[in-house]
Design a protein around this motif. Structure first.
Motif, short mmCIF file in Angstrom:
data_model
loop_
_atom_site.label_atom_id
_atom_site.label_comp_id
_atom_site.label_asym_id
_atom_site.label_seq_id
_atom_site.Cartn_x
_atom_site.Cartn_y
_atom_site.Cartn_z
N ALA A 274 0.84 -1.21 0.00
CA ALA A 274 0.00 0.00 0.00
C ALA A 274 0.87 1.26 0.00
N TYR A 275 1.94 1.24 0.81
CA TYR A 275 2.83 2.39 0.84
C TYR A 275 3.43 2.66 -0.54
N ARG A 276 3.82 1.57 -1.20
CA ARG A 276 4.45 1.68 -2.53
C ARG A 276 3.57 2.49 -3.48
N LYS A 277 2.28 2.17 -3.49
CA LYS A 277 1.37 2.88 -4.40
C LYS A 277 1.14 4.32 -3.91
N ALA A 278 1.00 4.48 -2.60
CA ALA A 278 0.77 5.83 -2.06
C ALA A 278 1.95 6.74 -2.39
N HIS A 279 3.15 6.21 -2.26
CA HIS A 279 4.37 6.97 -2.58
C HIS A 279 4.33 7.44 -4.04
N GLU A 280 3.95 6.52 -4.90
CA GLU A 280 3.90 6.83 -6.34
C GLU A 280 2.87 7.94 -6.62
N ILE A 281 1.71 7.82 -6.02
CA ILE A 281 0.66 8.81 -6.27
C ILE A 281 1.07 10.19 -5.73
N LEU A 282 1.61 10.21 -4.52
CA LEU A 282 2.00 11.50 -3.94
C LEU A 282 3.12 12.14 -4.75
N THR B 15 6.67 -5.88 -2.46
CA THR B 15 6.85 -5.61 -1.03
C THR B 15 8.21 -4.96 -0.78
N VAL B 16 9.24 -5.55 -1.36
CA VAL B 16 10.59 -4.99 -1.17
C VAL B 16 10.68 -3.60 -1.79
N GLU B 17 10.06 -3.40 -2.92
CA GLU B 17 10.06 -2.06 -3.52
C GLU B 17 9.44 -1.04 -2.58
N GLY B 18 8.33 -1.41 -1.97
CA GLY B 18 7.68 -0.51 -1.00
C GLY B 18 8.61 -0.19 0.15
N ILE B 19 9.32 -1.20 0.62
CA ILE B 19 10.21 -1.01 1.77
C ILE B 19 11.38 -0.10 1.41
N VAL B 20 11.93 -0.27 0.23
CA VAL B 20 13.07 0.56 -0.16
C VAL B 20 12.62 2.00 -0.46
N LEU B 21 11.42 2.15 -1.01
CA LEU B 21 10.88 3.50 -1.20
C LEU B 21 10.67 4.19 0.15
N ALA B 22 10.23 3.40 1.14
CA ALA B 22 9.94 3.99 2.46
C ALA B 22 11.20 4.29 3.25
N HIS B 23 12.23 3.48 3.08
CA HIS B 23 13.40 3.58 3.95
C HIS B 23 14.73 3.66 3.19
N PRO B 24 14.82 4.58 2.25
CA PRO B 24 16.05 4.65 1.43
C PRO B 24 17.28 5.04 2.25
N GLU B 25 17.08 5.69 3.39
CA GLU B 25 18.21 6.07 4.21
C GLU B 25 18.79 4.87 4.95
N GLY B 32 19.64 -3.11 -8.46
CA GLY B 32 18.20 -3.05 -8.74
C GLY B 32 17.46 -4.36 -8.50
N SER B 33 18.09 -5.32 -7.82
CA SER B 33 17.42 -6.59 -7.58
C SER B 33 16.76 -6.60 -6.21
N TYR B 34 15.49 -6.96 -6.18
CA TYR B 34 14.81 -7.01 -4.88
C TYR B 34 15.26 -8.21 -4.05
N HIS B 35 16.06 -9.06 -4.63
CA HIS B 35 16.57 -10.21 -3.88
C HIS B 35 17.72 -9.84 -2.96
N CYS B 36 18.33 -8.69 -3.17
CA CYS B 36 19.56 -8.33 -2.45
C CYS B 36 19.43 -6.95 -1.81
N LEU B 37 19.37 -6.92 -0.49
CA LEU B 37 19.31 -5.64 0.23
C LEU B 37 20.50 -5.54 1.18
N VAL B 38 21.07 -4.33 1.26
CA VAL B 38 22.17 -4.08 2.20
C VAL B 38 21.93 -2.76 2.91
N ARG B 39 22.65 -2.57 4.00
CA ARG B 39 22.56 -1.31 4.73
C ARG B 39 22.96 -0.16 3.82
N ALA B 40 22.23 0.94 3.94
CA ALA B 40 22.50 2.09 3.08
C ALA B 40 23.57 3.00 3.66
N ASP B 41 23.88 2.84 4.94
CA ASP B 41 24.92 3.70 5.52
C ASP B 41 26.30 3.16 5.14
#
Lengths: 334, 334
Positions: A274-282, B15-25, B32-41
């Protein structure tokens, strides 16, 4: 009724007992009553006290927002039932630190009546009381009738911001102004996929088809504005977010805080969809996201569904929403 | 299937896209693969890197434990499916900071195979790798066969403590020793009240009667040790906690951390009812609770149920479990 509980009539009391056993450094009961919880740390003389309250079954609402940079005390009713005015008055007396008390709660009939009576009791004892009613649910009354709307997840923004203001040791009038400003700039709408079961009732709060959802459902199962076929999450978010955006309205250039709130039974994965889509719209609309909250912040027991809330920020509100806060249920350190 | 999703086959990626959009910091994808996430700091040169991974559908496990004082990278499979060895190898290369990599994950066939191959790939490139398999589920193999047990919510203790150790800039051997010690002292058992639905499968992972529960259920719906009538929460907690306590055993005078974990569909109220009883039992037995975690820490989509985990502490582990940590899903500042 598939629940991990003991006797249904003990549900609210035992829940609070568990919470106080778990978090004695943060929360304490007054006179051994599970209806009255206050911060366990020392009162700060001269700080405006913030009181909230309402029925059980919405964790972390209400008691989860008692803590540093949040509210100071809470009155707890049975599931989906308002607590008593007498209990509210006890909480107010306990948290009052010489600078008055703000009653900050969601607009529901029983709570309005009881907080009103508690205010009278407080004033007879010389405690100054103001009140701000959270009324963010766009679906619960049409535009122009904002003063008839129910309070839902937008409560969280009100606690966060009023609580941060109070920690700055400003006056009751000032905390009240800021809380009301927050409410005036907050809009929420949600969807429910399943009902919940109040333990003592033992049956679902409403019935809904296997392929249906209710748009605009209230957090006690109050009817929404539309019963439709279950849609994909992108469509659901687009529908509710566009209604929210046009209601205030939120416009290009605005900065907002967003809350994607799970109602209890919906997995975190779906909240991030849901956040993913909301982010896109905003982003498309040029509305900048300053801060986001994604998780279970105001629930209805095991109800499946979610809501989206927006708060329009300005410099004053940004500083306050970014301030640290701490409760066992809601920690923000950055 | 009542879910707020788009196409089932897009569930894990979106789901992972939503998470990375929400928490890019905090989190970033590799290539660009949702299979691989690492700390951004920024990587800390000379710090032991901790890699984890596994299937989707368990948030905050696994990716929610990537952050300061926790793991450094995660490999993400589709729902309940192991990610590939190649993806794990990519994560390891990205997080390696000159001091080696610890593979810290739950004992499941696919993950063991893939992390094993990734280790081989890493070593061919000169990266030293150790591994610790979390295997805390008492119900998944009998006493004496601890090395056959599955990893469930006890993962959280392993991340917390190994992550804190790594931040102290100790050696790979030392982080590995401490992680293994944590696993050796952790025991978990849970109950499931309802199944969950894997989006791509579209049907429940198992069937269970309206008045039944499964004791010892695994987090992918693996059978437990007993199918019984649903009992009250006090009886459920007594049953599973006594089995946990006698398994290690935990004894009078011990200090423990406790995790009461919701599987996704169970309201927080019920978790506190469970904590209430667990607190009472531990107190009766003279086992002191040093730290508690109550909430959704390792889930199975919308499955209703909960687990209880204990970790036996000593001075070394107490210091590490009390250390601060931060991820968007798990913050501990006190």
């Amino acid at each position: 009724m598939k629940k991990l509980i003991n006797k249904p009539e003990d549900f609210a009391r035992e829940t609070v007992e568990g919470i106080v056993l778990a978090h004695p450094e943060s929360l304490k009961m007054l006179n051994g009553s599970y209806h009255c919880l206050v911060r366990a740390d020392r009162k700060k003389t001269g700080k405006v006290a913030i009181a909230t309250g309402g029925g059980s079954g919405h964790l972390p609402v209400f008691l989860g927002y008692v803590g540093y940079g949040l509210a100071d005390g809470v009155t707890i009713g049975n599931v989906f039932a308002s607590p008593s005015a007498e209990a509210m008055h006890e909480v107010d007396k306990a948290i009052h630190a010489g600078a008055g008390v703000l009653h900050l709660y969601g607009r529901y009939g029983g709570d309005i009546m009881n907080f009103g009576m508690a205010k009278d009791l407080d004033e007879m004892e010389g405690i100054e009381v103001t009140e701000v009613l959270v009324s963010d649910d766009v679906a619960s009354a049409s535009k122009g009738k904002e003063d008839k709307r129910r309070g839902v997840a937008g409560l969280v923004f009100a606690y966060k911001i009023a609580g941060a203001a109070a920690e700055k040791m400003v006056s009751l009038a000032e905390v009240t102004r800021i809380a009301q400003k927050t409410v005036d700039r907050t809009r929420t709408m949600g969807v429910a996929l399943t009902p919940c079961i109040v333990p003592e009732a033992g049956k679902a709060t409403f019935s809904i088809g296997e392929d249906e959802m209710e748009v605009g459902m209230g957090i006690h199962g109050e009817p929404g504005i539309q019963r439709t076929k279950l849609k994909c999450v992108d469509e659901v978010v687009e529908d509710i977010l566009l209604r929210i955006i046009e209601d205030l309205p939120y416009s290009a250039g605005d900065e907002v805080a967003i809350l994607v709130n799970g109602l209890g039974g919906t997995p975190k994965e779906e909240l991030y969809l849901a956040y993913r889509k909301a982010h896109e719209i905003l982003q498309e609309k040029g509305i900048a996201i300053h801060r986001k909250y994604i998780g279970e912040y105001a629930t209805s027991l095991e109800m499946a569904g979610m809501s989206v809330s927006l708060l329009k920020l300005d410099d004053e509100l940004k500083e306050l929403i970014d301030a640290p806060c701490y409760s066992p249920f809601f920690e923000q350190s950055r």
